[in-house]
Design an enzyme around this catalytic site. Structure first.
Site, PDB file in Angstrom:
ATOM      1  N   ASP A  53       0.836  -1.055  -0.049  1.00  0.00           N
ATOM      2  CA  ASP A  53      -0.198   0.094  -0.002  1.00  0.00           C
ATOM      3  C   ASP A  53       1.536   0.981   0.053  1.00  0.00           C
ATOM      4  O   ASP A  53       2.257   1.525   0.421  1.00  0.00           O
ATOM      5  CB  ASP A  53      -0.592   0.174   1.411  1.00  0.00           C
ATOM      6  N   ASP A  55      -0.184   4.908   0.608  1.00  0.00           N
ATOM      7  CA  ASP A  55       0.126   5.775   2.253  1.00  0.00           C
ATOM      8  C   ASP A  55      -0.037   5.110   3.142  1.00  0.00           C
ATOM      9  O   ASP A  55      -0.607   4.421   3.740  1.00  0.00           O
ATOM     10  CB  ASP A  55      -1.433   6.380   1.656  1.00  0.00           C
TER      11      ASP A  55
END
Length: 124
Positions: A53, A55
């Protein structure tokens, strides 16, 4: 060498569906092991791939999702993708423009989380 440690901080400004702005979520999917059953000569499994991922994992979260939802006219408790699908074509076009504008600004200001460079070197 030991695996580098990434920052444990998580973004606190994300709303429902925020992590799925750029991809469709799948409710059911098959997974395969990310490594081959045989081990490499270095005593570690030979990886076939990694998924991260962005963020709050590889990059510092820098999108203001509350502002994005407000500018798109979407209630924070709603999934933004579902809300976009319910909008008229004109409303959807405007909202997508807001999302693209804010994501582009976020890309320009992107910063790596601590430990990412070390992780990249370790993965080589």
């Amino acid at each position: 060498p030991p695996l580098p440690t990434l920052s444990p901080s998580l973004p606190t400004n994300m709303g429902a569906g925020a992590s799925s702005l750029c991809c469709k979520r799948s409710r059911s999917f098959r997974t395969k092991p990310m490594y081959k059953r045989s081990f490499s000569g270095k005593g570690r499994p030979a990886l076939r791939g990694l998924v991260f991922d962005m963020d709050g994992t590889l990059t510092k979260a820098n999108l203001d999702f509350a502002e994005m939802y407000r500018r798109c006219g979407v209630d924070r408790k709603d999934d933004i993708l579902e809300a976009l699908n319910r909008m008229s074509p004109g409303e959807r076009e405007k909202a997508v423009g807001v999302i693209e504008e804010m994501e582009e600004a976020g890309r320009r200001a992107l910063e790596l989380e601590s430990g990412v460079k070390e992780l990249g070197s370790w993965l080589k």
